[in-house]
Scaffold this active site. Structure first.
Site, PDB file in Angstrom:
ATOM      1  N   THR A 201      35.420   9.634 -34.058  1.00 38.56           N
ATOM      2  CA  THR A 201      36.358   9.465 -35.166  1.00 38.56           C
ATOM      3  C   THR A 201      37.460  10.510 -35.128  1.00 38.56           C
ATOM      4  O   THR A 201      37.204  11.651 -34.771  1.00 38.56           O
ATOM      5  CB  THR A 201      35.603   9.644 -36.507  1.00 38.56           C
ATOM      6  OG1 THR A 201      34.558   8.688 -36.559  1.00 38.56           O
ATOM      7  CG2 THR A 201      36.506   9.455 -37.714  1.00 38.56           C
ATOM      8  N   ARG A 229      27.987  -3.531 -38.205  1.00 34.16           N
ATOM      9  CA  ARG A 229      27.850  -2.257 -38.935  1.00 34.16           C
ATOM     10  C   ARG A 229      29.234  -1.643 -39.190  1.00 34.16           C
ATOM     11  O   ARG A 229      30.076  -1.581 -38.310  1.00 34.16           O
ATOM     12  CB  ARG A 229      26.991  -1.289 -38.131  1.00 34.16           C
ATOM     13  CG  ARG A 229      26.783   0.071 -38.792  1.00 34.16           C
ATOM     14  CD  ARG A 229      27.757   1.126 -38.291  1.00 34.16           C
ATOM     15  NE  ARG A 229      27.452   2.441 -38.826  1.00 34.16           N
ATOM     16  CZ  ARG A 229      28.268   3.479 -38.741  1.00 34.16           C
ATOM     17  NH1 ARG A 229      29.426   3.379 -38.160  1.00 34.16           N
ATOM     18  NH2 ARG A 229      27.910   4.644 -39.245  1.00 34.16           N
ATOM     19  N   VAL A 230      29.449  -1.183 -40.395  1.00 30.62           N
ATOM     20  CA  VAL A 230      30.678  -0.471 -40.732  1.00 30.62           C
ATOM     21  C   VAL A 230      30.276   0.872 -41.335  1.00 30.62           C
ATOM     22  O   VAL A 230      29.386   0.930 -42.181  1.00 30.62           O
ATOM     23  CB  VAL A 230      31.532  -1.278 -41.740  1.00 30.62           C
ATOM     24  CG1 VAL A 230      32.742  -0.477 -42.197  1.00 30.62           C
ATOM     25  CG2 VAL A 230      31.981  -2.599 -41.110  1.00 30.62           C
ATOM     26  N   GLY A 231      30.934   1.930 -40.895  1.00 32.39           N
ATOM     27  CA  GLY A 231      30.626   3.261 -41.417  1.00 32.39           C
ATOM     28  C   GLY A 231      31.552   3.660 -42.546  1.00 32.39           C
ATOM     29  O   GLY A 231      32.109   2.814 -43.252  1.00 32.39           O
ATOM     30  N   THR A 252      34.065  13.040 -41.107  1.00 26.79           N
ATOM     31  CA  THR A 252      33.506  12.545 -39.859  1.00 26.79           C
ATOM     32  C   THR A 252      32.022  12.893 -39.853  1.00 26.79           C
ATOM     33  O   THR A 252      31.589  13.806 -40.546  1.00 26.79           O
ATOM     34  CB  THR A 252      34.248  13.133 -38.639  1.00 26.79           C
ATOM     35  OG1 THR A 252      33.635  12.650 -37.435  1.00 26.79           O
ATOM     36  CG2 THR A 252      34.235  14.635 -38.618  1.00 26.79           C
ATOM     37  N   GLY A 253      31.258  12.133 -39.085  1.00 27.13           N
ATOM     38  CA  GLY A 253      29.812  12.352 -39.083  1.00 27.13           C
ATOM     39  C   GLY A 253      29.074  11.070 -39.430  1.00 27.13           C
ATOM     40  O   GLY A 253      29.637   9.972 -39.294  1.00 27.13           O
ATOM     41  N   GLY A 255      28.186   8.129 -40.980  1.00 27.73           N
ATOM     42  CA  GLY A 255      28.906   7.355 -41.985  1.00 27.73           C
ATOM     43  C   GLY A 255      28.046   6.887 -43.140  1.00 27.73           C
ATOM     44  O   GLY A 255      28.482   6.893 -44.301  1.00 27.73           O
TER      45      GLY A 255
HETATM   46  N1  ASP Z   1      31.914   8.530 -39.365  1.00 21.92           N
HETATM   47  C1  ASP Z   1      31.873   7.653 -38.232  1.00 21.92           C
HETATM   48  C2  ASP Z   1      30.996   6.469 -38.565  1.00 21.92           C
HETATM   49  O1  ASP Z   1      29.948   6.643 -39.145  1.00 21.92           O
HETATM   50  C3  ASP Z   1      31.368   8.285 -36.979  1.00 21.92           C
HETATM   51  C4  ASP Z   1      31.917   9.641 -36.608  1.00 21.92           C
HETATM   52  O2  ASP Z   1      32.569  10.307 -37.394  1.00 21.92           O
HETATM   53  O3  ASP Z   1      31.703  10.048 -35.468  1.00 21.92           O
HETATM   54  O4  ASP Z   1      31.333   5.377 -38.189  1.00 21.92           O
END
Ligand code: ASP
Length: 344
Positions: A201, A229-231, A252-253, A255
Site C-alpha cells: 500500500t 476481499r477488500v481491505g 497501512t497494515g 486492513g
Molecule cells: N492495508 C492494506 C490492506 O489490508 C495492506 C497494506 O497496507 O499492506 O489491504
C-alpha cells in the site's frame, strides 16, 4: 549479466542520491511549514517527489496526492499496482480512495486490469453521483472514462510468488515491515526471501500552500487474499480520512483491523481533540491493541500517518519496521523511522 532488478535499483539509487542528503531521520517533533506531503513506506520517497513538483509550484493538494501515488502504482519493482501479488485465484485486484478538502471522496475496489486505480477513484468522486464503485462496474466505468484495459497477466515476480504459494495454499499474511537490511535508501525491496511481497500500500496526505488538505490511498491488498476481499485502503474513514478543519490521516497494515477501529477517522478525531498528529496516531494504535489484546496484536502490523491543519505531522506503528517519507521546504525529502508501541 546485470539482473533487471539490480539495474533498476542501481539506476534509481543514482538518480535519487540528492534526495537523501537529509538522510534517514528519527521520528522527532517537527516544525510546521507549508506545504507538506507525507506518505507511507520507503516507496513514499519517490512518490513525494512527484507530489512536491505540484505543491512547490503552488498547486492543489488533491492534484499532488493523485500524482504522487501514481508513481508507485507504476513501479514494477514495488507492490501496489498491477505488478503486485494476486488473490488466491491468480488475479491482481486493486483498491484505492481519494478525498479532498471539501469532504468529497471517491473510491474503487476489486478493480482489475487498470493501471491507475487512484485516478479512477478521483473520477468516481468528480464524475458520478456515487462515492464507491467495485469490481466489474468499476472497470466498466474506468473504460468508459478512457482508461486502457491492460493485459490479464501477472508480472514475472508475482507469477513466481503465486506458483510458490499454490504449493501450500496457506493464507498467512506477513507482518509488513520495510526490509532495511541493505540500505534504507534503495528503492523499496519488494520481495521477502521466499518471493512474497513485503507490503502492498501507499497512503499519501498533503497540505498545500493555501492550507488545504487532501489524501490518497492505493493498494493491491493482501497477497493471496480471498477473491473479493477488500481491505481498509478504499474504505473512507478506515484507510483514509480528511477533515479540512482539523487534519488528514491514512493507514497501512492489516486492513481488517484498521477497518474495525475506523482507523483514519479515529486519528483525525484525536487531532480534533487537540492531540499532535504523532500522539493521535499512537492513540489509534493503542485502541487497536486494546481491541485485540497484546498477543493477537503482535501477529499483525498497523501504521498511521497524519498531518494537522497547521502542517504538523507524525506517524506511529504497532510494531517495529514502519517508515514514512516527508517532504517540506525546510527539510527536503526524508525518510522517517516511525516509533512503535509493542516490542513483539
Ligand atoms: N492495508 C492494506 C490492506 O489490508 C495492506 C497494506 O497496507 O499492506 O489491504
Amino acid at each position: 549479466m546485470i539482473h533487471r532488478r539490480t539495474f533498476l535499483s542501481k539506476t534509481a539509487l543514482v538518480g535519487l542520491a540528492p534526495i537523501f542528503q537529509h538522510a534517514f531521520s528519527k521520528n522527532t517533533s517537527n516544525k510546521a511549514t507549508l506545504p507538506v506531503v507525507l506518505s507511507t513506506w520507503d516507496a513514499g520517497v519517490r512518490a513525494n517527489e512527484a507530489a512536491w513538483k505540484i505543491l512547490s509550484s503552488g498547486g492543489h493538494a488533491l492534484d499532488a496526492v493523485e500524482a504522487g501515488v501514481k508513481v508507485t502504482e507504476l513501479e514494477q519493482n514495488c507492490c501496489v499496482g498491477l505488478g503486485a501479488n494476486p488473490d488466491r485465484e491468480g488475479k491482481v485486484t486493486l483498491d484505492a480512495s481519494i478525498m479532498d478538502h471539501l469532504g468529497n471522496c471517491g473510491a474503487v475496489a476489486a478493480l482489475e486490469r487498470i493501471q491507475h486505480p487512484i485516478s479512477v477513484a478521483r473520477r468516481v468522486m468528480e464524475k458520478t453521483p456515487h462515492t464507491f464503485l467495485v469490481g466489474q462496474g468499476a472497470q466498466q466505468f474506468a473504460i468508459s472514462e478512457g482508461f486502457p484495459l491492460m493485459p490479464d497477466q501477472l508480472s514475472p515476480a508475482a507469477q513466481k510468488a503465486y506458483q510458490e504459494w499454490l504449493k501450500k495454499s496457506e493464507y498467512k499474511p506477513i507482518i509488513n515491515i520495510e526490509n532495511q537490511q541493505q540500505t534504507p535508501y534503495l528503492p523499496a525491496p519488494s520481495h521477502l526471501p521466499d518471493g512474497t511481497w513485503n507490503h502492498d500500500t501507499i497512503g499519501m496526505i498533503a497540505i498545500d500552500q493555501n492550507g488545504n488538505l487532501s489524501g490518497s490511498c492505493t493498494t493491491s491488498g493482501m497477497g493471496f487474499k480471498m477473491r473479493g476481499r477488500v481491505g481498509d485502503s478504499p474504505v473512507i474513514g478506515a484507510g483514509l480520512y480528511v477533515d479540512n478543519q482539523v487534519g488528514a490521516a491514512t493507514a497501512t497494515g492489516q486492513g481488517e483491523d484498521i477497518i474495525r477501529i475506523c482507523g483514519s477517522f479515529l486519528v483525525v478525531e484525536f487531532m480534533r481533540q487537540g492531540l499532535h498528529p504523532t500522539e493521535a496516531c499512537k492513540k489509534a494504535i493503542e485502541r487497536l491493541i486494546q481491541l485485540k489484546g497484546k498477543e493477537q496484536a503482535c501477529k499483525i502490523q498497523a501504521c498511521f500517518i497524519a498531518i494537522d491543519k497547521k502542517g504538523n505531522y507524525g506517524g506511529y506503528s504497532l510494531q517495529k519496521g514502519f517508515t514514512f517519507a516527508v517532504y517540506q521546504a525546510n527539510g527536503g525529502n526524508r525518510l522517517v523511522k516511525s516509533s512503535h508501541i509493542l516490542p513483539c
